[in-house]
Design a protein around this motif. Structure first.
Motif, PDB file in Angstrom:
ATOM      1  N   SER A  87       0.997  -1.278   0.075  1.00 16.26           N
ATOM      2  CA  SER A  87       0.083  -0.071  -0.086  1.00 16.26           C
ATOM      3  C   SER A  87       0.832   1.112  -0.148  1.00 16.26           C
ATOM      4  O   SER A  87       1.817   1.282  -0.899  1.00 16.26           O
ATOM      5  CB  SER A  87      -0.922   0.221   1.269  1.00 16.26           C
ATOM      6  N   HIS A  88       0.546   2.192   0.905  1.00 15.55           N
ATOM      7  CA  HIS A  88       1.639   3.271   0.991  1.00 15.55           C
ATOM      8  C   HIS A  88       1.989   3.735   2.475  1.00 15.55           C
ATOM      9  O   HIS A  88       1.426   3.474   3.356  1.00 15.55           O
ATOM     10  CB  HIS A  88       0.661   4.508   0.455  1.00 15.55           C
ATOM     11  N   LEU A  89       3.154   4.375   2.466  1.00 14.14           N
ATOM     12  CA  LEU A  89       3.699   4.911   3.776  1.00 14.14           C
ATOM     13  C   LEU A  89       3.392   6.393   3.839  1.00 14.14           C
ATOM     14  O   LEU A  89       3.579   6.779   4.881  1.00 14.14           O
ATOM     15  CB  LEU A  89       5.098   4.780   3.895  1.00 14.14           C
ATOM     16  N   PHE A  98      -2.497   4.159  10.713  1.00  9.25           N
ATOM     17  CA  PHE A  98      -2.680   2.978   9.968  1.00  9.25           C
ATOM     18  C   PHE A  98      -3.176   3.134   8.630  1.00  9.25           C
ATOM     19  O   PHE A  98      -2.907   2.070   7.767  1.00  9.25           O
ATOM     20  CB  PHE A  98      -3.943   2.260  10.779  1.00  9.25           C
ATOM     21  N   ASP A  99      -3.550   4.093   8.277  1.00  7.50           N
ATOM     22  CA  ASP A  99      -4.015   4.310   6.685  1.00  7.50           C
ATOM     23  C   ASP A  99      -2.667   4.011   5.756  1.00  7.50           C
ATOM     24  O   ASP A  99      -1.570   4.880   5.932  1.00  7.50           O
ATOM     25  CB  ASP A  99      -4.397   5.893   6.375  1.00  7.50           C
ATOM     26  N   GLY A 100      -2.830   3.003   4.965  1.00  4.71           N
ATOM     27  CA  GLY A 100      -1.683   2.839   4.126  1.00  4.71           C
ATOM     28  C   GLY A 100      -0.504   1.912   4.656  1.00  4.71           C
ATOM     29  O   GLY A 100      -0.115   1.037   4.193  1.00  4.71           O
ATOM     30  N   ASN A 132       3.428   8.614  -2.776  1.00  2.00           N
ATOM     31  CA  ASN A 132       2.635   9.636  -2.964  1.00  2.00           C
ATOM     32  C   ASN A 132       1.025   9.161  -3.320  1.00  2.00           C
ATOM     33  O   ASN A 132       0.421   9.462  -4.230  1.00  2.00           O
ATOM     34  CB  ASN A 132       3.052  10.727  -3.908  1.00  2.00           C
ATOM     35  N   GLU A 133       0.585   8.288  -2.323  1.00  2.00           N
ATOM     36  CA  GLU A 133      -0.710   7.863  -2.683  1.00  2.00           C
ATOM     37  C   GLU A 133      -1.842   8.947  -2.212  1.00  2.00           C
ATOM     38  O   GLU A 133      -2.860   9.392  -2.799  1.00  2.00           O
ATOM     39  CB  GLU A 133      -1.127   6.466  -1.705  1.00  2.00           C
ATOM     40  N   GLU A 134      -1.387   9.719  -1.155  1.00  2.00           N
ATOM     41  CA  GLU A 134      -2.085  10.569  -0.532  1.00  2.00           C
ATOM     42  C   GLU A 134      -2.536  11.817  -1.335  1.00  2.00           C
ATOM     43  O   GLU A 134      -3.637  12.435  -1.331  1.00  2.00           O
ATOM     44  CB  GLU A 134      -1.868  11.070   0.879  1.00  2.00           C
ATOM     45  N   GLY A 135      -1.613  12.425  -2.092  1.00  2.08           N
ATOM     46  CA  GLY A 135      -1.626  13.513  -2.930  1.00  2.08           C
ATOM     47  C   GLY A 135      -1.776  14.734  -2.043  1.00  2.08           C
ATOM     48  O   GLY A 135      -2.329  15.771  -2.630  1.00  2.08           O
ATOM     49  N   GLU A 200     -10.500   0.030   6.709  1.00  3.95           N
ATOM     50  CA  GLU A 200     -11.907   0.251   5.718  1.00  3.95           C
ATOM     51  C   GLU A 200     -11.716   1.761   5.745  1.00  3.95           C
ATOM     52  O   GLU A 200     -12.423   2.331   5.017  1.00  3.95           O
ATOM     53  CB  GLU A 200     -13.113  -0.208   6.317  1.00  3.95           C
ATOM     54  N   GLN A 201     -11.676   2.825   6.490  1.00  7.49           N
ATOM     55  CA  GLN A 201     -11.886   4.110   6.693  1.00  7.49           C
ATOM     56  C   GLN A 201     -13.330   4.423   6.833  1.00  7.49           C
ATOM     57  O   GLN A 201     -13.554   5.519   6.408  1.00  7.49           O
ATOM     58  CB  GLN A 201     -11.017   4.820   5.687  1.00  7.49           C
ATOM     59  N   ALA A 202     -14.107   3.487   7.114  1.00  6.02           N
ATOM     60  CA  ALA A 202     -15.439   3.923   7.231  1.00  6.02           C
ATOM     61  C   ALA A 202     -16.070   2.917   8.085  1.00  6.02           C
ATOM     62  O   ALA A 202     -15.504   2.003   8.654  1.00  6.02           O
ATOM     63  CB  ALA A 202     -16.253   3.791   5.905  1.00  6.02           C
ATOM     64  N   SER A 387     -10.880   8.086   9.949  1.00  3.50           N
ATOM     65  CA  SER A 387      -9.412   8.019   9.118  1.00  3.50           C
ATOM     66  C   SER A 387      -9.092   9.589   8.640  1.00  3.50           C
ATOM     67  O   SER A 387     -10.067  10.305   8.602  1.00  3.50           O
ATOM     68  CB  SER A 387      -9.509   7.133   8.092  1.00  3.50           C
ATOM     69  N   HIS A 388      -7.968   9.627   7.913  1.00  2.00           N
ATOM     70  CA  HIS A 388      -7.440  11.084   7.547  1.00  2.00           C
ATOM     71  C   HIS A 388      -7.810  11.790   8.939  1.00  2.00           C
ATOM     72  O   HIS A 388      -8.220  13.067   8.790  1.00  2.00           O
ATOM     73  CB  HIS A 388      -8.298  11.618   6.478  1.00  2.00           C
ATOM     74  N   HIS A 389      -7.416  11.331  10.160  1.00  2.00           N
ATOM     75  CA  HIS A 389      -7.555  12.034  11.334  1.00  2.00           C
ATOM     76  C   HIS A 389      -6.419  11.505  12.431  1.00  2.00           C
ATOM     77  O   HIS A 389      -6.389  10.161  12.426  1.00  2.00           O
ATOM     78  CB  HIS A 389      -8.950  11.834  11.876  1.00  2.00           C
TER      79      HIS A 389
HETATM   80 MN    MN Z   1      -5.503   8.118   2.805  1.00  2.00          MN
END
Ligand code: MN
Ligand code: HGY
Ligand code: MN
Length: 418
Positions: A87-89, A98-100, A132-135, A200-202, A387-389
């Motif tokens: 996935s991504h770091l 945890f995201d990525g 750069n997954e997140e952009g 899942e981020q949801a 997520s994104h938090h």
């Molecule tokens: Mn993300």
């Protein structure tokens, strides 16, 4: 350690959790989150840590010209295309632990479990951290996977600048200087299949009390950058009739877009996440506003309608200012192949883990691998779906459950007959 032990039984919950906490130190924020943006010093240090871990267990590491990072466990047939997971770091500025990262570390945990059982897979298995997954620093996101899959050109990607006018190319040069002992290999290497594990981020899995998500696909997403140009002048002496106020025009556009995207069924996702005012001084009429648009919908037809309305709406609310609308990414809804979805289901069942199918409302690098090779995703729950938090959280038990399913699927695919 029993030689014939299944890798899914050799993964370690503590080791997986501790590695998450170790990587979270790279870019740790005071509120318990992570700010580890693409190709930043923090991102480089997280990669350095993984290079050490990889070499400690006898794996090799590679990079490519777009800053994608690979860890390879050699198989008995190194000539065959490998099974790829990861996935991504990189993170959002106020991201979580945890995201990525989960997808990269769950994949790495599978490699270590295989090593620990003393078995050698037929196909090599590789873990990737996409660049750069997140952009958030360089837009649009998913640059590394899009470049790997040939969806975006290298030239287009390396020319992108961040808010401080540093280019991807300059940042990649910094990465190469920082990690000179990571050998490079060609950008797009053949891949047998790709399986990505992700939180899942949801809140769906958590709400159903189900530990494993079998991801059916990813909803569509279109992103834009809007530049509104007016003219700075004195806040006290400039009469309204002479003003070219970029902020007033831009906020009019945002309100009109919000009305256009309003959806009584609450399926449409419309976000203006970045809104930059220049010169951003209290007594100067704003000369320029740059803002982002992120529109998502599971229906590609509806996404086309919503995205196509952006430019006309912005032009209609430009007032005395100029406006430029650039579409940065256009990605329709996609489905993962039934082959991998049913393998993930069968693996979860073998392990006695509850599972359910669900669509991903968040974007993932698996999007670009899906046109490149057989691709699938495994979700695990995260606390309240947040997520994104910085408060993003997950449990060790859920993380290892996903790693066990990943181990089953990856091990089976790495030892398939064809
Ligand atoms: Mn993300
Ligand atoms: O925005 C997304 O969907 C991903 O988490 N970057
Ligand atoms: Mn992610």
């Amino acid at each position: 350690m029993a030689l014939s032990q299944a890798p899914s039984q050799a993964v370690s919950e503590d080791r997986l959790w501790n590695r998450h906490m170790a990587l979270a130190r790279h870019g740790a924020t005071p509120r318990g989150g992570v700010n580890r943006q693409a190709l930043s010093a923090e991102d480089i240090e997280a990669r350095r840590t993984m290079v050490g871990w990889a070499r400690d267990i006898g794996c090799s590491v590679f990079g490519d010209e777009l800053g994608n990072f690979f860890i390879r466990l050699e198989g008995s047939r190194p000539d065959l295309p490998p099974v790829l997971t990861g996935s991504h770091l990189d993170s959002q500025p106020t991201g979580g632990k945890f995201d990525g990262v989960y997808g990269v570390l769950a994949g790495f945990e599978v490699l270590q479990a295989i090593r620990d059982t003393g078995q050698v897979p037929r196909r090599s298995i590789e873990v990737v951290a996409w660049m750069n997954e997140e952009g958030s620093r360089f837009a649009p996101g998913m640059m590394g996977s899009a470049g790997f899959a040939g969806v975006r050109s290298v030239d287009e990607i390396i020319a992108v600048h961040d808010a401080r006018q540093q280019s991807v190319a300059e940042s990649l040069a910094e990465l190469a200087l920082a990690l000179p002992d990571v050998p490079m290999r060609p950008l797009c290497t053949p891949v047998h299949s790709y399986i990505e594990a992700h939180i899942e981020q949801a809140p769906v899995l958590e709400a159903h009390g189900v530990p494993i998500g079998v991801v059916t696909g990813i909803q569509g997403k279109r992103t834009f950058r809007v530049t509104v140009t007016g003219e700075e002048s004195h806040a006290g002496t400039t009469p309204h009739r002479r003003r070219r106020d970029a902020l007033l025009s831009a906020t009019g556009m945002v309100q009109a877009l919000e009305r256009q995207c309003f959806d009584p069924l609450d399926i449409t996702r419309f976000t203006v996440g970045m809104f930059r005012v220049e010169p951003n001084a209290p007594s100067v009429i704003p000369a320029k506003v740059t803002f982002s648009i992120d529109i998502r919908h599971e229906s590609s037809a509806r996404l086309v309608e919503l995205g196509d309305a952006v430019t006309p709406l912005c032009l209609a609310h430009a007032g005395p200012c100029e406006v430029r609308v650039e579409e940065l990414s256009t990605a329709m809804s996609l489905e993962f192949p039934e082959s991998i979805r049913s393998e993930i289901e069968a693996a979860a069942s073998r392990l006695g883990l509850g599972h359910m199918r669900l669509l991903s409302a968040a974007g993932h690098d698996a999007r670009y691998l899906n046109d490149h090779c057989e691709t699938g995703m495994i979700f695990v729950p995260c606390l309240k779906g947040v997520s994104h938090h910085e408060s993003e959280s997950a449990t060790p038990a859920d993380l290892i459950a996903g790693a066990r399913v990943l181990a089953e699927v990856v091990w089976a695919r790495a030892n398939d007959a064809d």
